[in-house]
Design an enzyme around this catalytic site. Structure first.
Site, PDB file in Angstrom:
ATOM      1  N   SER A   1      62.359  36.577  78.959  1.00  0.00           N
ATOM      2  CA  SER A   1      61.514  36.962  77.810  1.00  0.00           C
ATOM      3  C   SER A   1      60.305  37.737  78.318  1.00  0.00           C
ATOM      4  CB  SER A   1      61.008  35.720  77.075  1.00  0.00           C
ATOM      5  OG  SER A   1      62.068  34.957  76.580  1.00  0.00           O
TER       6      SER A   1
ATOM      7  N   GLU B   1      54.622  37.336  78.632  1.00  0.00           N
ATOM      8  CA  GLU B   1      54.895  36.123  79.412  1.00  0.00           C
ATOM      9  C   GLU B   1      55.027  36.462  80.898  1.00  0.00           C
ATOM     10  OE1 GLU B   1      58.638  34.253  80.539  1.00  0.00           O
ATOM     11  OE2 GLU B   1      58.400  33.066  78.723  1.00  0.00           O
TER      12      GLU B   1
ATOM     13  N   ARG C   1      54.508  27.376  77.955  1.00  0.00           N
ATOM     14  CA  ARG C   1      54.389  28.432  78.978  1.00  0.00           C
ATOM     15  C   ARG C   1      52.987  28.443  79.605  1.00  0.00           C
ATOM     16  NH1 ARG C   1      59.092  28.070  77.801  1.00  0.00           N
ATOM     17  NH2 ARG C   1      60.565  29.775  77.499  1.00  0.00           N
TER      18      ARG C   1
HETATM   19  P1  FAD Z   1      58.016  34.171  90.554  1.00  0.00           P
HETATM   20  O1  FAD Z   1      58.337  35.250  89.578  1.00  0.00           O
HETATM   21  O2  FAD Z   1      58.265  34.449  91.982  1.00  0.00           O
HETATM   22  O3  FAD Z   1      56.506  33.731  90.350  1.00  0.00           O
HETATM   23  C1  FAD Z   1      55.991  33.505  89.048  1.00  0.00           C
HETATM   24  C2  FAD Z   1      54.497  33.230  89.132  1.00  0.00           C
HETATM   25  O4  FAD Z   1      54.267  31.999  89.791  1.00  0.00           O
HETATM   26  C3  FAD Z   1      53.723  34.270  89.947  1.00  0.00           C
HETATM   27  O5  FAD Z   1      52.478  34.413  89.344  1.00  0.00           O
HETATM   28  C4  FAD Z   1      53.597  33.632  91.323  1.00  0.00           C
HETATM   29  O6  FAD Z   1      52.429  34.090  91.999  1.00  0.00           O
HETATM   30  C5  FAD Z   1      53.500  32.167  90.983  1.00  0.00           C
HETATM   31  N1  FAD Z   1      54.137  31.280  91.972  1.00  0.00           N
HETATM   32  C6  FAD Z   1      55.445  31.276  92.333  1.00  0.00           C
HETATM   33  N2  FAD Z   1      55.670  30.286  93.217  1.00  0.00           N
HETATM   34  C7  FAD Z   1      54.489  29.650  93.410  1.00  0.00           C
HETATM   35  C8  FAD Z   1      54.086  28.550  94.212  1.00  0.00           C
HETATM   36  N3  FAD Z   1      54.926  27.901  95.009  1.00  0.00           N
HETATM   37  N4  FAD Z   1      52.782  28.161  94.160  1.00  0.00           N
HETATM   38  C9  FAD Z   1      51.904  28.807  93.362  1.00  0.00           C
HETATM   39  N5  FAD Z   1      52.228  29.876  92.598  1.00  0.00           N
HETATM   40  C10 FAD Z   1      53.512  30.287  92.623  1.00  0.00           C
HETATM   41  N6  FAD Z   1      61.601  30.904  81.881  1.00  0.00           N
HETATM   42  C11 FAD Z   1      61.599  29.843  81.041  1.00  0.00           C
HETATM   43  O7  FAD Z   1      60.604  29.113  80.950  1.00  0.00           O
HETATM   44  N7  FAD Z   1      62.683  29.567  80.249  1.00  0.00           N
HETATM   45  C12 FAD Z   1      63.807  30.312  80.276  1.00  0.00           C
HETATM   46  O8  FAD Z   1      64.756  30.032  79.554  1.00  0.00           O
HETATM   47  C13 FAD Z   1      63.840  31.432  81.159  1.00  0.00           C
HETATM   48  N8  FAD Z   1      64.927  32.230  81.218  1.00  0.00           N
HETATM   49  C14 FAD Z   1      64.955  33.305  82.057  1.00  0.00           C
HETATM   50  C15 FAD Z   1      66.096  34.099  82.088  1.00  0.00           C
HETATM   51  C16 FAD Z   1      66.170  35.197  82.934  1.00  0.00           C
HETATM   52  C17 FAD Z   1      67.417  36.043  82.946  1.00  0.00           C
HETATM   53  C18 FAD Z   1      65.070  35.499  83.785  1.00  0.00           C
HETATM   54  C19 FAD Z   1      65.146  36.655  84.728  1.00  0.00           C
HETATM   55  C20 FAD Z   1      63.926  34.723  83.742  1.00  0.00           C
HETATM   56  C21 FAD Z   1      63.848  33.612  82.866  1.00  0.00           C
HETATM   57  N9  FAD Z   1      62.708  32.798  82.802  1.00  0.00           N
HETATM   58  C22 FAD Z   1      62.694  31.694  81.960  1.00  0.00           C
HETATM   59  C23 FAD Z   1      61.511  33.092  83.624  1.00  0.00           C
HETATM   60  C24 FAD Z   1      61.610  32.555  85.083  1.00  0.00           C
HETATM   61  O9  FAD Z   1      62.920  32.132  85.366  1.00  0.00           O
HETATM   62  C25 FAD Z   1      60.656  31.393  85.319  1.00  0.00           C
HETATM   63  O10 FAD Z   1      59.334  31.766  85.030  1.00  0.00           O
HETATM   64  C26 FAD Z   1      60.718  30.875  86.760  1.00  0.00           C
HETATM   65  O11 FAD Z   1      60.044  29.656  86.871  1.00  0.00           O
HETATM   66  C27 FAD Z   1      60.142  31.872  87.762  1.00  0.00           C
HETATM   67  O12 FAD Z   1      60.442  31.417  89.066  1.00  0.00           O
HETATM   68  P2  FAD Z   1      60.254  32.378  90.327  1.00  0.00           P
HETATM   69  O13 FAD Z   1      60.407  31.568  91.547  1.00  0.00           O
HETATM   70  O14 FAD Z   1      61.177  33.536  90.210  1.00  0.00           O
HETATM   71  O15 FAD Z   1      58.746  32.829  90.122  1.00  0.00           O
HETATM   72  N1  EPU Z   2      65.990  36.347  67.261  1.00  0.00           N
HETATM   73  C1  EPU Z   2      66.031  37.573  66.634  1.00  0.00           C
HETATM   74  N2  EPU Z   2      66.526  38.624  67.356  1.00  0.00           N
HETATM   75  C2  EPU Z   2      66.976  38.517  68.623  1.00  0.00           C
HETATM   76  C3  EPU Z   2      66.941  37.262  69.246  1.00  0.00           C
HETATM   77  C4  EPU Z   2      66.437  36.179  68.545  1.00  0.00           C
HETATM   78  O1  EPU Z   2      65.640  37.709  65.492  1.00  0.00           O
HETATM   79  O2  EPU Z   2      67.384  39.535  69.207  1.00  0.00           O
HETATM   80  C5  EPU Z   2      65.421  35.218  66.515  1.00  0.00           C
HETATM   81  C6  EPU Z   2      66.481  34.376  65.806  1.00  0.00           C
HETATM   82  O3  EPU Z   2      65.947  33.935  64.584  1.00  0.00           O
HETATM   83  C7  EPU Z   2      66.683  33.193  66.744  1.00  0.00           C
HETATM   84  C8  EPU Z   2      65.263  33.015  67.283  1.00  0.00           C
HETATM   85  O4  EPU Z   2      64.750  34.341  67.425  1.00  0.00           O
HETATM   86  O5  EPU Z   2      67.121  32.061  66.067  1.00  0.00           O
HETATM   87  C9  EPU Z   2      65.183  32.290  68.630  1.00  0.00           C
HETATM   88  O6  EPU Z   2      65.994  32.982  69.575  1.00  0.00           O
HETATM   89  P1  EPU Z   2      66.441  32.288  70.948  1.00  0.00           P
HETATM   90  O7  EPU Z   2      67.061  30.965  70.685  1.00  0.00           O
HETATM   91  O8  EPU Z   2      67.235  33.269  71.714  1.00  0.00           O
HETATM   92  O9  EPU Z   2      65.092  31.961  71.687  1.00  0.00           O
HETATM   93  P2  EPU Z   2      63.750  32.805  71.917  1.00  0.00           P
HETATM   94  O10 EPU Z   2      62.678  32.181  71.093  1.00  0.00           O
HETATM   95  O11 EPU Z   2      63.950  34.254  71.765  1.00  0.00           O
HETATM   96  C10 EPU Z   2      62.940  31.198  73.796  1.00  0.00           C
HETATM   97  C11 EPU Z   2      62.403  31.301  75.182  1.00  0.00           C
HETATM   98  C12 EPU Z   2      63.533  31.501  76.181  1.00  0.00           C
HETATM   99  C13 EPU Z   2      64.465  30.308  76.102  1.00  0.00           C
HETATM  100  C14 EPU Z   2      65.014  30.214  74.669  1.00  0.00           C
HETATM  101  C15 EPU Z   2      65.881  28.986  74.464  1.00  0.00           C
HETATM  102  C16 EPU Z   2      60.161  32.151  75.011  1.00  0.00           C
HETATM  103  C17 EPU Z   2      59.231  33.294  75.213  1.00  0.00           C
HETATM  104  N3  EPU Z   2      61.446  32.379  75.281  1.00  0.00           N
HETATM  105  O12 EPU Z   2      63.494  32.462  73.471  1.00  0.00           O
HETATM  106  O13 EPU Z   2      62.974  31.533  77.483  1.00  0.00           O
HETATM  107  O14 EPU Z   2      65.542  30.440  77.003  1.00  0.00           O
HETATM  108  O15 EPU Z   2      63.906  30.140  73.734  1.00  0.00           O
HETATM  109  O16 EPU Z   2      65.079  27.852  74.413  1.00  0.00           O
HETATM  110  O17 EPU Z   2      59.721  31.069  74.617  1.00  0.00           O
HETATM  111  C18 EPU Z   2      62.000  32.999  79.088  1.00  0.00           C
HETATM  112  O18 EPU Z   2      60.963  32.336  78.959  1.00  0.00           O
HETATM  113  O19 EPU Z   2      62.110  33.936  79.905  1.00  0.00           O
HETATM  114  C19 EPU Z   2      63.164  32.651  78.263  1.00  0.00           C
HETATM  115  C20 EPU Z   2      64.310  33.325  78.306  1.00  0.00           C
END
Ligand code: FAD
Ligand code: EPU
Length: 330
Positions: free
Chosen positions: A222, A318, A154
């Site tokens: 997250s 995050e 991240r």
């Molecule tokens: P924004 O929220 O619009 O911007 C994020 C940041 O980047 C801001 O600081 C902005 O100023 C900057 N920025 C955006 N675009 C640019 C650009 N072109 N140039 C320079 N700076 C820029 N993230 C994960 O890593 N793994 C996951 O599994 C994951 N799951 C998600 C699930 C859900 C339901 C949601 C809502 C979010 C999740 N995220 C996850 C977080 C998110 O999807 C990512 O961080 C994504 O890359 C954000 O994209 P955005 O275009 O919406 O960014």
């Molecule tokens: N867990 C709990 N309680 C919960 C959920 C999870 O105890 O309510 C524990 C369990 O032990 C589980 C472990 O956490 O096995 C991991 O959970 P999960 O696989 O859901 O992943 P996470 O670590 O909670 C991270 C990323 C997610 C990404 C998933 C899958 C971060 C901050 N988050 O979540 O990214 O989708 O792994 O790889 O690293 C995001 O960044 O927005 C995001 C959703």
């Protein structure tokens, strides 16, 4: 004052002074002359506007994708305003492998390198070769190669030295034709015949079961990062909590799921003034019932303080929390 509630997936009620669409790179030259505080915005899925923003939002709408290949690799050059999941779908349709573990992550291609999006054992940095950005100080286009991007969990240079200086305009990817599927994470390990399509479909199913859809309830994924702690600190915790889940990230450090720490303290499912700690995934806070930025910050601070008090671990958020003129820290 334009409303921002539809421009960030958490959906809090907030406005900005102006929202300017960036449809072409030349628009950036004009916008860069302005003196107001400004924020680059993609789809707002990692950004939460906790109050009215007094500056200008630059909404990234750059579009266009090109594909090419040689004997060994596929190459993709994607404009930063393209939707990430749509790009993943196109690759899966074309039988181009690599992105399938990263299906259904909301947001733009341009934001993907900012926090080096990752899921189910894969991080996007693995495939990035170069990034083109517009330098808002020099007012010129530049290229940075992946070795200089300081990618980590991240993390990237775009969150530090290049924060708010670089407007990412294009991301270049290389996807080797010969590669191994990544299926060591959770439910993926149960796949009998892994393929691009089966991994893609499984990831989508897992995510749909666990993560709230922002179209139904506001959230930004997250809220906190998973903490990475030295092994000696982890061992101390493990003596007290035998079942604490963990992943070794190096010879010296261990990653602990923040969701487990938060759930253990009883926050999972709790509602604080309209903000909920999601009942299926404790790491996600949601805008359950018209919450406010203040309520969200209060609740997140409560969680952070409780985790620190019980486990001695300082959680880092995050999400990008926006205040009136700049990002705020908890
Ligand atoms: P924004 O929220 O619009 O911007 C994020 C940041 O980047 C801001 O600081 C902005 O100023 C900057 N920025 C955006 N675009 C640019 C650009 N072109 N140039 C320079 N700076 C820029 N993230 C994960 O890593 N793994 C996951 O599994 C994951 N799951 C998600 C699930 C859900 C339901 C949601 C809502 C979010 C999740 N995220 C996850 C977080 C998110 O999807 C990512 O961080 C994504 O890359 C954000 O994209 P955005 O275009 O919406 O960014
Ligand atoms: N867990 C709990 N309680 C919960 C959920 C999870 O105890 O309510 C524990 C369990 O032990 C589980 C472990 O956490 O096995 C991991 O959970 P999960 O696989 O859901 O992943 P996470 O670590 O909670 C991270 C990323 C997610 C990404 C998933 C899958 C971060 C901050 N988050 O979540 O990214 O989708 O792994 O790889 O690293 C995001 O960044 O927005 C995001 C959703």
């Amino acid at each position: 004052m334009p409303s921002l509630s539809a421009l960030h997936t958490f959906g809090l009620d907030a406005s900005a002074q102006t929202v300017s669409r960036v449809d072409t790179v030349s628009t950036l030259f004009a916008l860069a002359q302005q003196q107001f505080p400004n924020l680059i915005l993609g789809e707002g899925s990692n950004t939460i506007f906790t109050e009215d923003y007094t500056g200008v939002i630059w909404q990234n709408c750059l579009s266009g994708i090109t594909f090419s290949e040689d004997a060994d690799c596929h190459y993709i050059s994607a404009a930063s305003g393209e939707n990430w999941h749509a790009l993943v779908c196109r690759c899966v349709d074309l039988n181009i492998g690599g992105f399938e573990n990263l299906a259904l992550i909301p947001g733009t291609v341009g934001a993907a390198p900012i926090q080096n999006i990752g899921a189910y054992g894969v991080e996007v940095s693995k495939f990035i070769t170069e990034i083109e950005y517009f330098d808002l100080k020099d007012k010129s286009l530049k290229i940075i190669c992946t070795e200089d991007c300081q990618f980590g969990y991240r993390e990237s240079i775009f969150k530090h030295q290049l924060r708010d200086v670089a407007f990412i305009t294009k991301v270049m990817f290389r996807l080797p034709k010969q590669y191994e599927y990544v299926v060591n994470y959770g439910e993926l390990a149960a796949l009998k015949l892994p393929s691009i399509e089966s991994i893609f479909q499984t990831v989508i199913k897992i995510r749909e079961n666990k993560l709230p859809d922002p179209r139904n309830v506001g959230n930004a994924g997250s809220f906190f990062k998973n903490p990475i702690v030295p092994i000696n600190i982890f061992t101390r915790l493990q003596n007290e909590y035998e079942d604490i889940p963990h992943y070794l990230v190096s010879n010296t450090h261990v990653k602990i799921p923040a969701a487990w720490l938060i759930e253990r303290l009883g926050f999972k499912g709790q509602i604080h003034e309209g903000i909920q700690c999601h009942p299926q995934q404790a790491l996600v806070l949601t805008n359950y019932a018209s919450g406010t930025g203040r309520a969200l910050i209060d609740f997140a601070k409560q969680i952070k303080a409780a985790v620190f008090k019980r486990f001695g671990i300082a959680l880092e958020h995050e999400v990008q929390l926006m205040g009136q003129t700049e990002r705020i820290k908890l």
